[in-house]
Design an enzyme around this catalytic site. Structure first.
Site, short mmCIF file in Angstrom:
data_model
loop_
_atom_site.label_atom_id
_atom_site.label_comp_id
_atom_site.label_asym_id
_atom_site.label_seq_id
_atom_site.Cartn_x
_atom_site.Cartn_y
_atom_site.Cartn_z
N ASP A 186 99.46 39.90 -28.07
CA ASP A 186 99.62 39.87 -26.63
C ASP A 186 101.21 39.71 -26.12
O ASP A 186 101.99 40.80 -26.17
CB ASP A 186 98.82 38.94 -25.98
CG ASP A 186 97.29 39.17 -26.27
OD1 ASP A 186 97.20 39.74 -27.16
OD2 ASP A 186 96.46 38.56 -25.59
N GLU B 54 90.75 27.42 -28.62
CA GLU B 54 91.21 28.82 -29.07
C GLU B 54 92.83 28.61 -29.40
O GLU B 54 92.99 29.30 -30.44
CB GLU B 54 91.42 29.44 -27.70
CG GLU B 54 92.03 30.88 -27.72
CD GLU B 54 92.44 31.53 -26.44
OE1 GLU B 54 92.42 32.69 -26.47
OE2 GLU B 54 92.16 30.93 -25.30
#
Length: 846
Positions: free
Chosen positions: A582, A816
């Site tokens: 990302d 996460e």
């Protein structure tokens, strides 16, 4: 003055004298004819050009139409999975399952239009008006939830912890008949010792048809739904029975209030809203010992178009939806039985003590298989850590979903997005709450763990993904199939574009399957791998070629991710979502001149796996092997990606580090109200012009030649990498390797005013797993840095295990990502996708 009349010449009169400059008539006629011929030629050429232009125009239209259709044209080779491969007839033991990861507890079949079952609940008499739980939501702020045990096949045990009570949901399947057999749910509710009063809870069990089949409610005692009978093509006739609550294992009856709802729904994503809009306070909870109180329960529900309003514009077919609500005070236990009409000779009804006995058998078998597979107790890990690792594996297995629907895709040849062909996908999901759908690069990491537990799951999941490939060799990287999945996705992420890739991590899982087969070709679990690879191979070839042609870089043997953010005004560093990393810093100004080192390494690995698979199948493998050798050439890798300034591997592109986010200036004329003008945004300011150079961002991307074992054990560059990894001012923390060096200018910097740093410092377990795996590889391979790698291996492995386990023990979740400064879990949770790779780190299985 009148016109001069022409003189008429007759007979023998002499011809008029010819002027000196006049041409003879014959010559004049010749020239006139020549001009006419040239005109005709010009006209013919013009006509020919027009015809050619028309032909070219229509050919271009035809080719554009053909190219536009390619994005939604599936691969022409035979599908890896037969059409009925997931049916009850072919795969009865996997037909029913907890394949609805987006809900706290529910089951469905692996069929496109399955009857679905599920559970909702809410606490009565609470300070919150309506606290209805159904789909997994981080906003519910549960103390924790997840599977403690789940074998991916026949049973599961889950714990859901509210503030003052805990629900334990268990299921057991029993094979028999022609439609996947029976199953039973058991829900046990217990109050926490800290709770001042025993909570009163409403459990809501439901069944919903999905466009086909029917359901019929059978009501007893006015309000109690005793059972549901139904029929569907996949299930035949079936019955769902709701037993009355009892006081735990004692089996003594408990007082309860009952309600039910029978209606229709246009889609499964609407079930929560339907229940919420049917709730009413007119019911009275009246236990034998206690005060009367009004409670909230389902009442009559009418779709909007039945309430004297225009008919709903939703074109979908409405399907039966039946719900049973039981309101009871903790502690209690309730069982729900599903019985298949074709299971005619069942030995015993799967309830009560029979259910308990079966559950204990499955638990014992699970424990034995877990220890045999991972050997954690033999390694000396304590029981609490073993229990944690069982939960991590179970959550991934319990997070397997079966989805059916159509992706929305677009290519450069389409003016508007198109619908991809309808397809099924059997896949694990990264997070049940935040990402309850399939992600291509996540799935390869998921299958690294699942292939150790059950190779058949890996074969089936991989086959489903490769059956989605189109004729170009492209697979949409995010699979949003069905209305339930779509309801969780922001609109800007729905359309998938066919120039965009994702790291081909499924090749890592295929590499594991190949190694398992070579180690034991006749073993029961590995024997099916060879025919599986044979069916898969044509699609793998096309997939590899798609990467190797569409993601190439500006120089021979270089590669570049497509799909970077084009709006350079708003992003501190335009994101590269396609890389999986990302907002990790790439070249500040995206261009076709970029070279991405991580993609180069992925291509080196995939070509090597392709060579191995081809060799195993007896197919020509020389081209793949040559590509693998070329891309693994350390000299070439250094030439393309080694930065002497950083003393590390790096991307290359049009780049400057002199960028920052600053408040834009909005001019407001004197005397004008400020609110009538745009709000000032944070925009990027470039203080020094970019130039072609190495990006010099030390972090995960720099490590890829090491992470994927491309570097030779004797490479001097390995020494630099190991030194940078262990430097606490760069990548090392007591909790794992941070994603970006603390010394980097973009370390923990926001990418926009709304985007917090994501891959700019936090610790990610998938890359840390690759790092531990690489250290294990280099620590067990002859070379000058073997001892250093072995020492780092022990240290990093211990840090990761301790922190992930500690955060789970403290918060109830696997996360996460983890803070590089405190180790605290952050981001979406539970995240039992690749963060569950901690199990393999504990087991030292790479």
């Amino acid at each position: 003055m009148g016109r001069q009349r022409k003189k008429v010449v007759t007979g023998d009169a002499d011809p008029p004298p010819t002027r000196k400059d006049e041409k003879p008539a014959a010559l004049f006629r010749k020239e006139k004819k020549k001009k006419l011929d040239l005109g005709k030629i010009f006209i013919n050429i013009s006509i020919g050009l027009c015809i050619f232009s028309l032909i070219w125009f229509f050919y271009a239209l035809y080719m554009r139409s053909l190219l536009a259709k390619r994005v939604v044209t599936l691969h022409h080779s035979p599908r890896v999975l037969d059409k009925n491969s997931t049916s009850a007839k072919v795969s009865p033991e996997r037909f029913w399952g907890s394949y609805r990861p987006q809900v706290y507890f529910g089951m469905k079949t692996r069929s496109p239009t399955s009857v679905v079952t599920g559970m909702m609940w809410m606490r009565q008499f609470s300070e919150v008006d309506v606290n209805l739980r159904h789909t997994c939501e981080q906003g519910d702020r549960l103390q924790g939830y997840g599977w403690l045990m789940h074998d991916g096949l026949s049973f599961g045990v889950q714990e859901i912890r509210e503030n003052d009570f805990t629900l334990t949901t268990e299921f057991v399947k029993q094979m028999g008949g022609e439609h996947g057999g029976d199953w039973t749910w058991r829900i046990t509710a217990k109050q926490h010792s800290s709770a001042p009063h025993a909570p009163v809870i409403s459990l809501m069990f439901y069944a919903a048809a999905d466009t086909q089949g029917f359901l019929e409610a059978h009501v007893e005692d006015r309000n109690r739904l005793g059972s549901i009978t139904g029929f569907s093509e996949e299930l035949g006739n079936f019955k769902i029975t709701f037993l009355k609550p009892v006081a735990g294992e004692s089996s003594s009856a408990k007082y309860a209030s009952y309600n039910y709802l029978q209606t229709v729904s246009p889609g499964l994503e609407r079930l929560t809203d339907i229940v919420r809009n049917s709730l009413n306070r007119r019911f009275v909870y009246n236990p034998p010992t206690g005060e009367k109180r009004q409670y909230i329960a389902v009442d009559t529900y009418k779709p909007p178009h039945q309430q004297h309003q225009p008919k709903s514009a939703d074109p979908r077919k409405e399907s039966d939806f039946v719900l049973h609500q039981v309101t009871v005070q903790t502690p209690f236990q309730i069982e729900v039985l599903f019985e298949s009409g074709s299971f005619r000779n069942r030995p015993n009804q799967l309830s009560g003590t029979v259910m308990t006995e079966e559950l204990e058998k499955r638990k014992a078998a699970f424990d034995a298989k877990f220890e045999k597979t991972f050997g954690l107790q033999a390694k000396g890990l304590d029981l609490s850590q073993v229990k944690f690792s069982k939960a991590a594996l179970s959550n991934m297995l319990g997070g397997m979903g079966y989805f059916y629907g159509q992706s929305v895709v677009q290519s450069a040849y389409n003016e508007y997005p198109l619908l991809y062909p309808e397809a099924a996908l059997f896949t694990a999901v990264p997070s049940r709450s935040f990402f309850p759908r399939g992600f291509l690069w996540d799935e390869g990491f998921h299958q690294l763990l699942l292939s150790k537990w059950d190779p058949q799951v890996t074969r089936e999941a991989t086959a489903h993904w490769l059956d989605l490939i189109n004729v170009e060799g492209w697979i949409p990287r995010e699979q949003i199939l069905g209305d339930e999945a779509l309801s969780k996705v922001p609109a800007e992420f729905v359309v998938q574009r066919n120039e965009n890739a994702n790291p081909p991590t499924l090749f890592l899982a295929l590499q594991t399957l190949v190694e398992q087969f070579r180690a034991d070709p006749d073993g029961e679990t590995s024997r099916p791998t060879l025919p599986f690879l044979r069916r898969l191979y044509p699609r793998l070839q096309t997939w590899f070629e798609w990467y190797n042609t569409t993601q190439t870089g500006p120089l021979p043997n270089s590669y570049r991710w497509r799909g970077r953010d084009k709006d350079t005004n708003l992003f501190l560093n335009p994101k590269t979502l396609t890389s999986g990393l990302d907002d990790y810093p790439r070249a500040s100004h995206p261009s076709t001149e970029e070279r991405h080192v991580d993609l180069h390494c992925w291509m080196a690995v995939t070509s090597g796996v392709m060579a191995s698979v081809a060799q195993l199948l007896g197919e020509p493998n020389q081209d793949y092997e040559r590509t693998h050798q070329r891309l693994s050439d350390n000299a070439l890798l250094e030439e393309l990606h080694w930065s002497e300034q950083l003393r590390a591997f790096s991307d290359y592109g049009n780049h400057t580090q002199a960028v920052s986010l600053q408040q834009e200036k909005v001019y407001v004329p004197p005397g004008q109200p400020r609110h009538q003008f745009p709000v000032a945004r944070l925009v990027r300011s470039v203080r020094r012009a970019p130039k072609p150079q190495f990006v010099n961002a030390l972090g995960y991307v720099s490590l890829f030649p090491f992470l994927l074992h491309i570097l030779k054990p004797e490479s001097p560059k390995l020494e630099h990498i190991l030194r940078d990894m262990r430097d606490t001012d760069k990548l090392w923390t007591p909790y794992g390797l941070r994603s970006l060096s603390k010394a980097d200018p973009l370390y923990m910097k926001r990418n926009t005013e709304h985007d917090a740093p994501y891959w700019r410092g936090p610790i990610w377990i998938n890359i840390n797993y690759l790092a531990v795996r690489a250290l294990h590889h280099y620590g067990n391979t002859e070379g000058p840095y073997r001892e250093k790698a072995a020492a780092l291996y022990q240290e990093l492995r211990t840090n990761i295990i301790n922190n992930v386990y500690r955060q789970y023990a403290e918060t109830g979740y696997i996360w996460e990502q983890y803070s590089d400064s405190t180790g605290r879990g952050q981001g979406s949770h539970p995240f039992t996708g690749w963060s569950a790779l901690t199990v393999l780190i504990m087991a030292e299985q790479y």
